[in-house]
Design a protein around this motif. Sequence first.
Motif, PDB file in Angstrom:
ATOM      1  N   ARG A  11       1.918   0.485  -7.343  1.00  0.00           N
ATOM      2  CA  ARG A  11       1.439   1.860  -7.824  1.00  0.00           C
ATOM      3  C   ARG A  11      -0.275   1.217  -8.267  1.00  0.00           C
ATOM      4  O   ARG A  11       0.771   0.057  -9.726  1.00  0.00           O
ATOM      5  N   PHE A  12      -1.536   1.220  -8.070  1.00  0.00           N
ATOM      6  CA  PHE A  12      -1.959  -0.042  -8.849  1.00  0.00           C
ATOM      7  C   PHE A  12      -3.414   0.935  -8.509  1.00  0.00           C
ATOM      8  O   PHE A  12      -3.631   1.650  -7.237  1.00  0.00           O
ATOM      9  N   ARG A  13      -4.303   0.458 -10.115  1.00  0.00           N
ATOM     10  CA  ARG A  13      -5.268   1.270  -9.581  1.00  0.00           C
ATOM     11  C   ARG A  13      -6.536   0.933  -8.668  1.00  0.00           C
ATOM     12  O   ARG A  13      -6.531  -0.473  -8.630  1.00  0.00           O
ATOM     13  N   GLY A  14      -7.133   1.475  -8.061  1.00  0.00           N
ATOM     14  CA  GLY A  14      -8.240   1.455  -6.913  1.00  0.00           C
ATOM     15  C   GLY A  14      -7.399   1.984  -5.533  1.00  0.00           C
ATOM     16  O   GLY A  14      -7.428   1.425  -4.809  1.00  0.00           O
ATOM     17  N   ARG A  15      -6.075   1.762  -5.512  1.00  0.00           N
ATOM     18  CA  ARG A  15      -4.869   1.558  -4.089  1.00  0.00           C
ATOM     19  C   ARG A  15      -5.574   1.930  -3.273  1.00  0.00           C
ATOM     20  O   ARG A  15      -6.031   1.411  -1.987  1.00  0.00           O
ATOM     21  N   SER A  16      -5.814   3.680  -3.035  1.00  0.00           N
ATOM     22  CA  SER A  16      -6.520   4.197  -1.914  1.00  0.00           C
ATOM     23  C   SER A  16      -7.638   3.744  -1.485  1.00  0.00           C
ATOM     24  O   SER A  16      -7.738   3.661  -0.266  1.00  0.00           O
ATOM     25  N   VAL A  17      -8.509   3.907  -2.646  1.00  0.00           N
ATOM     26  CA  VAL A  17     -10.183   3.030  -2.483  1.00  0.00           C
ATOM     27  C   VAL A  17      -9.911   1.688  -1.459  1.00  0.00           C
ATOM     28  O   VAL A  17     -10.329   1.612  -0.197  1.00  0.00           O
ATOM     29  N   LEU A  18      -9.075   0.763  -1.759  1.00  0.00           N
ATOM     30  CA  LEU A  18      -8.904  -0.895  -1.564  1.00  0.00           C
ATOM     31  C   LEU A  18      -8.162  -0.312  -0.002  1.00  0.00           C
ATOM     32  O   LEU A  18      -8.925  -0.973   0.494  1.00  0.00           O
ATOM     33  N   PHE A  19      -6.999   0.423   0.438  1.00  0.00           N
ATOM     34  CA  PHE A  19      -6.663   0.814   1.831  1.00  0.00           C
ATOM     35  C   PHE A  19      -8.609   1.197   2.312  1.00  0.00           C
ATOM     36  O   PHE A  19      -8.252   1.027   3.460  1.00  0.00           O
ATOM     37  N   GLY A  20      -8.937   1.931   1.853  1.00  0.00           N
ATOM     38  CA  GLY A  20     -10.303   2.867   2.948  1.00  0.00           C
ATOM     39  C   GLY A  20     -10.913   1.804   3.207  1.00  0.00           C
ATOM     40  O   GLY A  20     -11.660   1.560   4.457  1.00  0.00           O
ATOM     41  N   PHE A  79       0.378  -1.313   0.287  1.00  0.00           N
ATOM     42  CA  PHE A  79      -0.234   0.477   0.104  1.00  0.00           C
ATOM     43  C   PHE A  79       0.608   1.082  -0.190  1.00  0.00           C
ATOM     44  O   PHE A  79       0.535   2.558  -0.331  1.00  0.00           O
ATOM     45  N   ALA A  80       1.999   1.387   0.276  1.00  0.00           N
ATOM     46  CA  ALA A  80       2.812   2.457   0.353  1.00  0.00           C
ATOM     47  C   ALA A  80       4.419   2.366  -0.128  1.00  0.00           C
ATOM     48  O   ALA A  80       3.822   3.423  -0.125  1.00  0.00           O
ATOM     49  N   ARG A  81       4.252   1.267  -1.076  1.00  0.00           N
ATOM     50  CA  ARG A  81       5.098   2.141  -2.982  1.00  0.00           C
ATOM     51  C   ARG A  81       4.562   1.295  -3.552  1.00  0.00           C
ATOM     52  O   ARG A  81       4.930   1.729  -4.345  1.00  0.00           O
TER      53      ARG A  81
END
Length: 286
Positions: free
Chosen positions: A110-119, A106-108
Amino acid sequence: MTSDVPALAALRRSPVAARRLLVFTCFLVTAVTLTPIVMMVLVAFQSDTESMAARPSLWPGSWHPENIGRAFDLVPLGRYLLNTIIFAGGTALLETATAALAAYAFARLRFRGRSVLFGVYLTTLMIPSQVTLIPQFILVAKMHGVDTWPGMILPHAFTALGVFLLRQFFLGVPRDYEEAARLDGANRWQTFVRIIIPLAVPAIATLAVFKFISQWNNLLWPLVISNSDSTRTAAVGLQVFQSTNGTQWNLLLMAAAITTVPLIVLFFLTQRWFVKGITMSGLGGR
């Protein structure tokens, strides 16, 4: 604007008074915290008559160290402690490993939807563990994991809180270290193992200690999934102790004090990493 409260204004003008107030507050909080522990130890060394008296005294009239042996004789307390070490240690190890891997991704990466998945992943922190208890038990039962070590440990091998804390730390690690390693020919996995993990040892050690302590005191899941002494933990063992031996308060509190000793030893052994990890990790990242 209203004027300051006189007492607060006086404290601001006098650093010595503020320091004394802070020290007094620390002593007060420490005394309130330690009082139940001291009472537990004192009652644990009392005789049966003293602990069962209508008006029990806190200080033992005579000390009875033989209560330690009696506590081990009434229930397999040694087995319970070993089971707790296996359960808490195995769970903390798996939780820390999976959290470190997910946090780095999650920190390094880059993939689509990373922020949404983390949320979405973090929203699981708002779900009480009691809500997922029955589905977890049904799933483990269908996989024939009741009263087994995999059934006890694997459902707690993943933690959103650990991912969040380690991700915050990884975000604070300069990317220059990783880029230098990549220029030297290291791949992503080698960079993670040889660069990131050594830098994150304080944060990882802190998370591991937190998880070990929380699983050591975990009562609900071992109570549901464990059916025999072969997997029964100390927290469940204290419940069995009380149900089989009645209200022998001195022996019950002696067993409770014995189960607390490993946590105290663990804290003193890891205190340096514990303090350093709290200072460097968690909310310190960007």
